[in-house]
Each structure stands twice: as structure tokens, then as C-alpha cells.
Design an enzyme around this catalytic site. Structure first.
Site, PDB file in Angstrom:
ATOM      1  N   THR B 190       0.854  -1.188   0.000  1.00 43.96           N
ATOM      2  CA  THR B 190       0.000   0.000   0.000  1.00 43.96           C
ATOM      3  C   THR B 190       0.884   1.230   0.000  1.00 43.96           C
ATOM      4  OG1 THR B 190      -0.049   0.122   2.387  1.00 43.96           O
ATOM      5  CG2 THR B 190      -1.809  -1.113   1.329  1.00 43.96           C
ATOM      6  N   GLU B 337      -6.463  -2.720  -0.342  1.00 42.30           N
ATOM      7  CA  GLU B 337      -6.846  -3.807   0.562  1.00 42.30           C
ATOM      8  C   GLU B 337      -8.120  -4.535   0.118  1.00 42.30           C
ATOM      9  OE1 GLU B 337      -5.958  -0.795   1.371  1.00 42.30           O
ATOM     10  OE2 GLU B 337      -4.634  -0.763   3.120  1.00 42.30           O
ATOM     11  N   LYS B 447     -12.657  19.196  10.869  1.00 45.26           N
ATOM     12  CA  LYS B 447     -13.545  19.406  12.025  1.00 45.26           C
ATOM     13  C   LYS B 447     -13.492  20.876  12.399  1.00 45.26           C
ATOM     14  CE  LYS B 447     -12.392  14.766  12.637  1.00 45.26           C
ATOM     15  NZ  LYS B 447     -11.134  14.079  12.294  1.00 45.26           N
ATOM     16  N   TRP B 452     -18.511  18.690  10.817  1.00 43.41           N
ATOM     17  CA  TRP B 452     -17.582  17.965   9.956  1.00 43.41           C
ATOM     18  C   TRP B 452     -17.766  18.478   8.532  1.00 43.41           C
ATOM     19  CZ3 TRP B 452     -16.791  12.032  10.873  1.00 43.41           C
ATOM     20  CH2 TRP B 452     -16.274  11.836  12.177  1.00 43.41           C
TER      21      TRP B 452
END
Lengths: 551, 551
Positions: B190, B337, B447, B452
């Protein structure tokens, strides 16, 4: 280093995703929860209700002592109840046994016993059969009656209740277990014409892999999307017969609107097709013939109806008649032992447009092997025959969806799988482009004068004779030639054996068949009817043992 | 009764059909053996040759001591050699390691060591990198050079030979073993922006199931057959990057004509598309932008080119520009993944025709979950958030194609799989119809003042401002609000921060975003370039630590 040293070991918390029937619901519930399932157009509910009812069914069956490992037999026409059973019973870890309701009471008794049936779900129509055999089935603890009107007729044996009543009052919450994917999910019996019926078994994994491979085979050809998520599905191969060819599982996996037609009555089927806008079905040639005849009567256009034809070969004449009605018919091939679908008469990559004759040949062919299917045509030493469209051999198979055994029949199981390939006993040729054409059953090939004559080939040519409705050809003993072909023909009054021979002679002259293949005049018999097996195939055993009377 | 008591035990001769990469070749070889694979349009061979060469490669590698359990690393551009390695190496029972050639020499060294590499196949272009690290890789026994012209440049280390020379003189007959389907087939790393690269591993079974589920998802939507067997395929996501999104395996499984373009040069890609009639590809937005710009220059029409866009969100403006060129672009979603593909921006059942705006929103969305993927959006207690298009949660997954571990990283593996679901760290909403929209990465959410704000949402809106080419938004510390959004924008000289704010204000007024989401004037920075990771994603870590200079 041994290859087992290179296995991936998941971290303890990882979900290893066994291939289970419950996984087929995930995508449908996520994307198509508002999609509809209807039973005969009279009763309707949504996929979200279907999912709830699967939980209710599992709780209702748990109350009847069904546990992982139990066998629950179902005798029903094609219904929402059957579809719920396809999912709910195996998802509990129990085995669904789909009973062939067309067998005799004695054969049904044999299969119910052989399958170790614990609980039986039976439609009212079949209670008289159960009445005859109930006493000989002490292992069956509970019998649930399936009824469209909620009423349970009087029976000479105890019943646990009516399906709808039991299901509707059960709780929907049921924690379906994480099973081993090799758990036995379904069983049913082959309708062989010799010996006792043999139990075929499929695991959860077999069913998921069959659904994936068959769906991809149908969806992937260029410009011929024989199946897509906008289709409306109606089975016309009974759900007791090889899991309705596995298509109900595909329909649910893709979230298709689904129409379950109950008992098959041609006029009702045609009406349902029209009112429910059915676009995808599958059936045997005999049913197709009824549908075409029914539409002939009413002048109904069957345009846009994609129908897989299997069970026996699709005769060219019938295929033409269905195409003329606007139907998109094409053959599929498989057996009880093979999932069932292993090939489909599709054109993978459209090249040149086909002539009418090529189109007909393609649609009536055994077709192209499905995804993941290792489809070989081999000689007696298991060597592949040349892919020349001429050399004949037996079809042998490997795929992720073949039965790994005949239930409790170790010798027959080994015979089926000798050499590590499943032996179909179908004789075929393979063309250079990979398309397959079955020419006969191993046991129906006519051995005459040292040549092998395909009974199916001769049947196909006789069917094309004007006025002929149906034909069956078998080998009969002959002192001089070993065997000779004999034809049984259902035809209009104007058709005479002389005329059939004349027409066949033309095919001999054009080298389409050998002269050996042509039955003598006294071996062409016009009959009123050709005997069929319980699933609508020509019963050649009966033809040999007790030929039908002349017309 | 335990459910394990109900397992199907195959008869000894039965083939249990492990899901192996070699099975992906069966159908293609049967139906498409004459189909073509070309490398850059310069070298061509047929699938039947491809199959032969896989055997030759296996024999060549066996001569270099490759055994089941060995790891063979490949450093190459997209080539026929890579495609041969995708099959031949895992089919031997060895592990294919696809090296990310865009990493630094130090990172490549780290991954080659971590993966226990035994043999390295390396293209001439990357020999300078190998030169730097060869001495630190004592485990690597043999290095094979991949060269288009057959020549091997002088190196400071021993090489076993040139790929083509080794392969072409090897025998084609190789008896590929029947492996356990859970054998490790491939590994790669990754490209996370924090910590060491982590090795992701896939088994044969993972790869087969990813191919089946992704292919069916692409083939099955109504009237939008995004993939069919007549397509011509060219990858434009590197084959070292998450297995080219798994699509090369699908292409071979379906027998597609395949074009391997070598190193990605926009003009060469556009030329190949035209001369080879490519109809199906996949790439990241950055490449799409280059292709659109290239076609702009030449006036080339890109009609009929279906392209999956992944790696990062497909900006609406870029999507529009591609559609205007005739391209059929749509987003896909996944991670290293996850196989990788777990959702695709498709419309499963065409209903009403879409308006231009709806079409754009659909194509740029995260899309609908693929077949068999259990795709949930959950809150911190793993409860599904409401499917209302508003409630935000993390995407967690189960599918038959997810990595079961990070290689040699038990803690990170358990963290990835906590609670039995793979945690993506992507924040999304789910709409009532099951369509998903990612709003941000868990760590990129801004934030601010108790709210959010999705950095991606703001980026999308800024990208739509006329004259803006690209935008990246991050959260920066702010005493009063905790965090505030800061935007880095690549735009034409005429675009000023004031203009961008004006345009954003309109979205605030129409309630599309909250006032909190709008960066202050001094937090809108016009820059010459936005830093990218090795796979072309915006490098937010670098933006935070070393923001680019003003334009």
C-alpha cells in the site's frame, strides 16, 4: 517447499467469506429492496418482505425441530413459498429436498426415505399422494400444508399447520449461522430411466458459483445481453427440477422482478407474461410448443421474451416457430448432476450478421461452455477429440458447481467421476470455434453396420418435414446390421411414411446424413403420442420396451 | 446436530475445483484462442501463444530455482511480460510481487526485503534503481532483465539473462499443480502516506472471486453493458498498482482482445486507442485529464471508449469534459486492501432518462456495491447509519476478495479487520436507493466549530469554478474553530481567490454546503502544482507538512 507452506492465514478478526446462499441476498437487498415478487399476479410483496419472511420461515421451522443437518422436503408448484424455501432452509444449515411431484407415489416414497426427510412441506394438490405413503415414513416428524387459500383439507394424518399461518405468526429476526461453504444445501433425485432414482447434492458453494458463472455467461456476450438487471423473470421449468435450472438464485442475486406462476397452464403462463411484462424465462421444448400454439390461437405477440430452452434438444422447426412469434429462444445444456447449466447457445462476440440458417443452427446448438467450465469432448481414453465438428466423443466436465456424489451410492459416484471428470454420457462434436453440438446420448447412439448414427440428428431432420410435429428415433435389433433406426412420428393426417423417407433421402443425397441413418419404410411409425419422462423428455426406455400404438 | 455434520464429502475421484488463477484461462482458451494480445501495437500474438508462453515462463523460472512458495518480483511497465507473470508465477504456486516502480529506491528496497523476494524481473528502465540497492538484497538469487529490443545493458551485478531469450528457449509443457485455493498468489504494498508500506496479499481464490464479481457487476446493468466479450481492453492503471484493478484477469477470463501500452505517454495512449480500436479502459483522474487535453489538441473524438475512473474521486468538471469528448466515463471505488473494486458508478436498472445533472452526479458517485460485496456505512459503534443521503459513517466491508492480512503486521491486520469487517477509513453517505457517496477520508475530514466538513466536497465545488483546473482542500489548525479549510488551487491566470469565494458563496446560499465549509480569502492559495503520491493521488500529508509555493 510444499505448496501448503504458502497458504494465506487470515488475521483472527478477518471475515473469510464462505460462499453461502445468504450472500446472494446482500446485493439485492442493498439495491433492490423495493423490487417485487409476485405469485401468479395475485399476491405481491417486495424483496424487503421476502427477506423478512425467510427469517420467519426459519423460526417456524425451528419450532418444528428443524436443525442444522435436518432435511426438509418440499412438494409445491412454483411459488413464493418455494422461493422462500430455496433460501431459508439451507441458510439454517438444513438441507432443502426438492421433491419431483411428477413421480409415482412409490418413487416419491423411495426418495423421501432415501433423503432422510425430517419435515415435509406439501401443497394441497399432493396430499392424496402423501396419504398413500405417510405410514411408511416414520422419520418425518412434521408435515406442513401449503395452501393458496389458507384452508387445510381433512387428512388421515396429523399436520403441523398451514405454511402461511405458521410463517406469518413467526418472528422475523433469525441469526443465520456462518456455515462451512461445503455444507449440503439442497438435494433432489435424478429422473433416470433405469434403476432407482439417484440423489444429487449441492453445497452452498456449488450454488453460489453456479449462479455467478451462469449469470456472467448470460450477461457478457456482446450486444446480446440475454440477462440484465432490468429483466422480469418467470421460471417455466419447475422449481423442483434441478433447482429451476438454478435461475431463481440468479434472479434474486441480481434483484430481478420475479413472477412465480404456480402450476404451469399454458394460457395462464401467456397471460402472466403479458400482464407482468415477463422478459426472461426458461422451459423445455414441450412447454415451448404449447406456448407457441397458445399464442397462435390468440394471435399474441411474444416479442422481447428471452427464453432458454433445455431438458432436451431444441428442434429447429420449433425454434423457427418461436422466433416467428418474436421470442428470443436459445438452447442451454446441462444435467441434474451438473448444476445444471454448463453451456448456452450464445454468440460470444458478434462478428458478421448471421444468415437465417446460421442463426437457427446457433440457437439450437449445445452452445458455448459457460465461464469456469472445463468442457471437454473426449474419446474412450480421455483424449480430446479434434475440434473439427466431425469427431465424436463423450462430454466430460469440471466446474465449481458439479455434484460431488450420488447420495449413499459410492459406486455410482465413482463411476460418474472416473478419471477426475464428470461423465455426462452425452456424445458431442466440438467445432473449431469452441461451440459444442451434442449428437446423442451414449446409450441412444444407434450402432448400425459398424457406423454410429445419432438418433437426435435423425429426429431433427424428421421434425423438419412439413406436417411433422414430433419425432423419436431409437435403435432396434437387426440380424444383418446389428441395429437399425426406428422412428416414431407424431404428424398431421396428410403425412405418410413414404413422404418422410423421400424428404430424408434428400439429406442423404446432400451428404447431411449417411444412408445408414435412414429408417426403412416399415420402421417409420406414425403414432398419436410419444411417451415422456416426468420432466418431459422422450422416454426412450419405454419406446424400446413398450412402443406406442400406431395412430 | 452440529452443522459440520452436514458437510458434503466428495467421492474420491471427484474434482473439487479449487478456485485457481489457471481456471480463468479455461473459457478463454476454449472460445477465444485466436484472440489477440498486443504490446504497444508493435508485437502481437494470440491467446494460444499466451498460454504456451505461460508454460515457457514457468519452465524458465523453474530453471532459476523458483518453487512453490518462492516470491518473484516484477518491475515493468504494462506489457505482455507482465500479463504472462500475472498467470505463470502464481500458477506455479509461487507468489507474484508487483513492485511499485514509482517509489523511491529506499522504499523499493524496503518492500523487496519485506516481501522475501527470491527472483526479480526488472525492465531496463529500472536497472539504475536496482543498481543502488542490489547489494542489500542478498536473498535475491537471480535477476532477469526485461528488454523490448532483447539487449541487456551493462550492469554492476550479475543477471540471469533477458526475459524473452529465457522464455523463448524454454519448453512450453509445464504441469501446473493443483494448489490449495488459499495459496498466496500475489502481494504488493500500500502506498500509504504514513509509516512503512504495508504488504497486502491475495490468494488464488480472492483473485478468481474478484474477477467474477466485478465482471458480473460491469456486464449486468440494463442497457449499460459496460463490459462485454466484444470489447477491446487497454489498462491505463499500472499493472503494478493493485493488479491493474484486477481488470487484466477479467480481460483474459472473458477472452478480450488486449492492448498493453507499455509506459503511459498520453499521445501514445491516444494513438493506440485509435489504431487498436480500444473500447474499455480504466485510469485515475490525472491521466483522464491528460487524455482529454491530448484529444483537445488533436481534435480526436473519443466516442465509444468506456473508462472506469478510480484512485481518487472523479471531479464533475473533468467528467463533463470527458463526456463532451464522447467518452463513457464512470467512477469505481476500492483500495489496495479490497481487491480492489467494491463499487461502480452504474445504474442497475434504467428507469427514467437522467437529466444532465443527474447523469453527472451518478457517474461521479462512489456508486453501487458490486455483487457479493457486503457494503455498510456505519457509525462508531458499527451500527448502520440511516440510508438518507445525509448521515455520515465509515465504509466497512466484507467480500470474497479482501486482503486477509497485512504481511507480517499482526497488529495492523487486526486493526484493519476489527469487528469482523474491513475498515476503509472512508467516510460516506448512503442514499435510499443503495447508491454510495464518499464524502471524505476519515483523516481528511475537517472538524470546524463542531461540524464535519468534507474536504472532497469543497474540492469538487472549487473545481467547477470556471478557469480552475485542480483543487486540494485540507484542514489547518485554527485557535477559534479548531480547524479551518484551506484550499490549494491550480487555475488560469485570470482566476483570483475573490472570484472563487464568490462562486462558493452561491453554494452556501443554495444550502449545498454550510458557511463553515468556505475557506477564508487568505486560505485560498493559487499554486502552480498540487503534490501527488506515487499513484497520482493528492498528497495531503505533504500539503500539510510542506505546502507548495504560491503561483
Amino acid at each position: 517447499m510444499k505448496s501448503t507452506d504458502n497458504l494465506l492465514t487470515p488475521t483472527p478478526s478477518a471475515y473469510t467469506y464462505p460462499l453461502l446462499i445468504k450472500q446472494l441476498l446482500i446485493n439485492a437487498m442493498s439495491l433492490h429492496a423495493d423490487q417485487e415478487i409476485t405469485y401468479r399476479g395475485q399476491m405481491r410483496y417486495k424483496y424487503r418482505d421476502f427477506r423478512q419472511r425467510i427469517g420467519q420461515l426459519a423460526n417456524a421451522l425451528t419450532a418444528l425441530d428443524v436443525r442444522p443437518g435436518s432435511t426438509v422436503a418440499v412438494m409445491d408448484w412454483d411459488s413464493h413459498r418455494y422461493l422462500e424455501s430455496y433460501f431459508g432452509i439451507p441458510m439454517m444449515g438444513a438441507t432443502l429436498f426438492t421433491v419431483n411431484v411428477r413421480l409415482s407415489a412409490a418413487q416419491i416414497l423411495y426418495t423421501l426415505k432415501d433423503a432422510d426427510t425430517d419435515v415435509l412441506l406439501v401443497h394441497c394438490d399432493f396430499l392424496p399422494v402423501v396419504e398413500q405413503i405417510r405410514e411408511q415414513l416414520p422419520r418425518i416428524r412434521h408435515i406442513v400444508v401449503l395452501s393458496d387459500d389458507g384452508l387445510v383439507p381433512a387428512t388421515g394424518f396429523a399436520v403441523a399447520g398451514e405454511y402461511e399461518a405458521l410463517v406469518s405468526r413467526a418472528d422475523a429476526a433469525y441469526d443465520f449461522p456462518e456455515l462451512d461453504e461445503n455444507t449440503k444445501a439442497v438435494t433432489f433425485y435424478t429422473t433416470g430411466t433405469t434403476g432407482d432414482p439417484k440423489g444429487v447434492c449441492y453445497s452452498h458453494r456449488h450454488i453460489v458459483m453456479h449462479a455467478m458463472a451462469t449469470a456472467l455467461s448470460l450477461c457478457s456476450p456482446m450486444g446480446e445481453q440475454r440477462l440484465h438487471r432490468g429483466d422480469v423473470y418467470m421460471p417455466i421449468t419447475p422449481m423442483f427440477h434441478v433447482l429451476g435450472w438454478g435461475i431463481p438464485y440468479i434472479a434474486v442475486m441480481l434483484g430481478l422482478r420475479t413472477v412465480l406462476p404456480g402450476r404451469y397452464l399454458p394460457d395462464a403462463l401467456l397471460k402472466l407474461r403479458e400482464t407482468e411484462k415477463v422478459s426472461f424465462s426458461h422451459c423445455v421444448p414441450t412447454i415451448l410448443q404449447m406456448l407457441v400454439a397458445g399464442a397462435d390461437k390468440t394471435g399474441q405477440d411474444l416479442g422481447g421474451w428471452k427464453v432458454i430452452i433445455g431438458g432436451s434438444a431444441l428442434p429447429a422447426g420449433l425454434c423457427e416457430a418461436a422466433l416467428a412469434k418474436g421470442m428470443d429462444v436459445f438452447a442451454g445444456y446441462g444435467m441434474s448432476e451438473t448444476g445444471p447449466v454448463v453451456s448456452l447457445a450464445l454468440n460470444p462476440t458478434q462478428g458478421q450478421p448471421l444468415s437465417a440458417g446460421e442463426n437457427l443452427r446457433l440457437r439450437t446448438s449445445t452452445g458455448m461452455p459457460s465461464l469456469l467450465v472445463d468442457f471437454r469432448v473426449v474419446d474412450e481414453d480421455m483424449r480430446d477429440v479434434p475440434r473439427d465438428g466431425i469427431a465424436r466423443g463423450e462430454i466430460v466436465l469440471r466446474s465449481p458447481a458439479l455434484t460431488p456424489i450420488y447420495f449413499k451410492k459410492p459406486e455410482a459416484s465413482e463411476e460418474l467421476w472416473r478419471g477426475g471428470y464428470l461423465h455426462t454420457q452425452d456424445i458431442a462434436v466440438m467445432h473449431p470455434n469452441g461451440m459444442v453440438q451434442i449428437v446423442d446420448r451414449l446409450k441412444d447412439v444407434i450402432k448400425t453396420g459398424g457406423e454410429w448414427v445419432s438418433s437426435i440428428e435423425v429426429e431433427g431432420l424428421i421434425t423438419q418435414v412439413p406436417g411433422v410435429h414430433e419425432a423419436a428415433v431409437i435403435g432396434v435389433p437387426d440380424e444383418k446390421w446389428g441395429e437399425r433406426p426406428m422412428a416414431f412420428v407424431v404428424a398431421g393426417a396428410e403425412v405418410k411414411p413414404e413422404f418422410i423417407r423421400e424428404q430424408l433421402l434428400a439429406h442423404v443425397q446432400s451428404k447431411r446424413i449417411s444412408a445408414y441413418a435412414m429408417p426403412e419404410l416399415d420402421r417409420i411409425r406414425l403414432v398419436a403420442e410419444i411417451p415422456k419422462t416426468s420432466v418431459g423428455k422422450i422416454n426412450k426406455k419405454q419406446l424400446r420396451e413398450a412402443p406406442p400404438a400406431l395412430q
